[in-house]
Design an enzyme around this catalytic site. Structure first.
Site, PDB file in Angstrom:
ATOM      1  CB  SER A 264      -1.100   0.034   1.152  1.00 19.74           C
ATOM      2  OG  SER A 264      -1.938   1.017   0.924  1.00 19.74           O
TER       3      SER A 264
ATOM      4  CG  HIS B 212      -4.382  -0.920  -0.527  1.00 19.55           C
ATOM      5  ND1 HIS B 212      -3.937  -0.750   0.838  1.00 19.55           N
ATOM      6  CD2 HIS B 212      -4.856  -2.226  -0.975  1.00 19.55           C
ATOM      7  CE1 HIS B 212      -4.470  -2.173   1.333  1.00 19.55           C
ATOM      8  NE2 HIS B 212      -5.035  -2.821   0.514  1.00 19.55           N
TER       9      HIS B 212
ATOM     10  CG  ASP C  41      -5.919  -5.801   2.513  1.00 20.90           C
ATOM     11  OD1 ASP C  41      -6.529  -6.908   2.672  1.00 20.90           O
ATOM     12  OD2 ASP C  41      -6.144  -5.183   1.288  1.00 20.90           O
TER      13      ASP C  41
END
Length: 190
Positions: A11, A38, A131
């Site tokens: 991310s 992400h 995540d």
């Protein structure tokens, strides 16, 4: 042990981390690599374009029902979950966000773990939420190898730290160590 596929989740700070891991890998690297980074929901080809500029491997956005082939890096398209089917093809989904994210790292990791069992390597890199932790746990549960970027070397260490804290990680490495490790696995020493 023979591995068939690598999945990577990242991310905040992910582009730089991906470039550092992927750039040293040769164009004939034997394992396919599936990536969830992400990103904003609006489609653009910046991520694949940037990685292609710095990598010898071909980097592309994943397509629905595409067979997974060695030597390619598949990126989850913006605003779609990337899933691995049992027949080792890719599928895309616009289902609800997971951990506030679509694409979700957990969705890729969990479906890949079911398809590849112990022949999967999962990497969790820099990022600012959790995540990927549940997905890494699934990979480990199925006998695969799980690696977290050393949180002290990450632009944001929350994501790898979450996986480490949940005991979902077999190895903790810097980005350079991860890249060297992948080269060794494929029989191409750095």
């Amino acid at each position: 042990m023979d591995y068939q596929t690598i999945v990577i989740g990242t991310s905040a700070g992910g582009l730089k981390a991906l470039q550092e891991i992927l750039a040293p890998l040769p164009a004939d690297f034997a394992l396919p690599i599936l990536v969830v980074q992400h990103r904003l929901p609006a489609p653009d080809d910046f991520l694949a374009f940037s990685l292609n500029e710095s990598c010898q491997l071909t980097v592309k956005e994943a397509e629905e029902k595409e067979p997974i082939k060695p030597g390619l890096v598949y990126i989850a398209p913006a605003n779609y979950h990337l899933l691995v089917e049992q027949d080792k093809t890719l599928s895309l989904s616009a289902e609800a966000k997971v951990c506030y994210s679509r694409p979700s790292i957990d969705v890729l990791f969990e479906t890949a773990a079911e398809a590849y069992l112990s022949s999967l390597i999962g990497l969790i890199l820099t990022g600012a939420n959790n995540d990927g932790t549940a997905g890494l746990k699934k990979i480990k549960e199925k006998g695969g190898l799980t690696i977290a970027q050393d949180p002290t070397t990450a632009e944001s260490g929350i994501m790898p730290y979450s996986a480490i804290q949940e005991k979902a990680v077999d190895k903790i490495m810097s980005l350079a160590e991860i890249s060297s490790f992948l080269l060794q696995l494929s029989g191409k020493e750095p």
